[in-house]
Scaffold this motif. Structure first.
Motif, mmCIF file in Angstrom:
data_model
loop_
_atom_site.group_PDB
_atom_site.id
_atom_site.type_symbol
_atom_site.label_atom_id
_atom_site.label_comp_id
_atom_site.label_asym_id
_atom_site.label_seq_id
_atom_site.Cartn_x
_atom_site.Cartn_y
_atom_site.Cartn_z
ATOM 1 N N ASP A 50 44.936 34.083 40.521
ATOM 2 C CA ASP A 50 44.138 35.301 40.311
ATOM 3 C C ASP A 50 44.886 36.549 40.793
ATOM 4 O O ASP A 50 44.300 37.591 40.989
ATOM 5 C CB ASP A 50 42.780 35.171 41.030
ATOM 6 C CG ASP A 50 42.944 34.917 42.528
ATOM 7 O OD1 ASP A 50 41.929 34.951 43.233
ATOM 8 O OD2 ASP A 50 44.078 34.701 42.964
ATOM 9 N N TYR A 51 46.190 36.410 40.971
ATOM 10 C CA TYR A 51 47.009 37.519 41.479
ATOM 11 C C TYR A 51 46.924 38.745 40.576
ATOM 12 O O TYR A 51 46.796 39.853 41.041
ATOM 13 C CB TYR A 51 48.463 37.054 41.588
ATOM 14 C CG TYR A 51 49.412 38.125 42.054
ATOM 15 C CD1 TYR A 51 49.499 38.457 43.411
ATOM 16 C CD2 TYR A 51 50.240 38.780 41.150
ATOM 17 C CE1 TYR A 51 50.376 39.436 43.845
ATOM 18 C CE2 TYR A 51 51.119 39.748 41.572
ATOM 19 C CZ TYR A 51 51.182 40.094 42.920
ATOM 20 O OH TYR A 51 52.058 41.061 43.328
ATOM 21 N N ASP A 52 46.972 38.521 39.255
ATOM 22 C CA ASP A 52 46.928 39.649 38.312
ATOM 23 C C ASP A 52 45.640 40.439 38.456
ATOM 24 O O ASP A 52 45.634 41.651 38.411
ATOM 25 C CB ASP A 52 47.058 39.133 36.870
ATOM 26 C CG ASP A 52 48.487 38.715 36.563
ATOM 27 O OD1 ASP A 52 49.380 39.119 37.317
ATOM 28 O OD2 ASP A 52 48.682 37.989 35.582
ATOM 29 N N ASP A 53 44.513 39.715 38.621
ATOM 30 C CA ASP A 53 43.227 40.382 38.744
ATOM 31 C C ASP A 53 43.189 41.259 39.994
ATOM 32 O O ASP A 53 42.663 42.372 39.974
ATOM 33 C CB ASP A 53 42.101 39.351 38.820
ATOM 34 C CG ASP A 53 41.967 38.584 37.511
ATOM 35 O OD1 ASP A 53 42.318 39.155 36.474
ATOM 36 O OD2 ASP A 53 41.528 37.432 37.550
ATOM 37 N N LEU A 54 43.770 40.751 41.077
ATOM 38 C CA LEU A 54 43.750 41.510 42.325
ATOM 39 C C LEU A 54 44.577 42.791 42.207
ATOM 40 O O LEU A 54 44.188 43.839 42.707
ATOM 41 C CB LEU A 54 44.314 40.646 43.461
ATOM 42 C CG LEU A 54 43.447 39.429 43.865
ATOM 43 C CD1 LEU A 54 44.185 38.578 44.874
ATOM 44 C CD2 LEU A 54 42.126 39.902 44.447
ATOM 45 N N THR A 55 45.726 42.724 41.531
ATOM 46 C CA THR A 55 46.594 43.878 41.459
ATOM 47 C C THR A 55 46.059 44.915 40.483
ATOM 48 O O THR A 55 46.421 46.092 40.579
ATOM 49 C CB THR A 55 48.010 43.476 41.018
ATOM 50 O OG1 THR A 55 47.932 42.730 39.807
ATOM 51 C CG2 THR A 55 48.671 42.626 42.093
#
Ligand SMILES: [Zn+2]
Length: 57
Positions: A50-55
């Protein structure tokens, strides 16, 4: 996936369960047919899928 050193296509050797780690669950073995490098890829149990969502937030 290509070899870090020479760029040749790596040969997949197999996946194995990691028994002695709390951080990784699967280790994948790969080898290079050209320069004979040996590669182990450890898959983290807590991945950052979910890294993309956080950034983006
Ligand atoms: Zn290589």
């Amino acid at each position: 996936m290509n070899c870090w050193h020479c760029g040749a296509e790596l040969i997949w050797g197999g996946d194995h369960d990691v028994e002695d780690s709390e951080d990784y669950d699967i280790v994948t073995n790969l080898s290079c047919p050209k320069c004979n490098s040996y590669i182990e890829v450890y898959h983290a149990i807590n991945d950052n899928s979910d890294y993309d969502d956080l950034t983006k937030a």
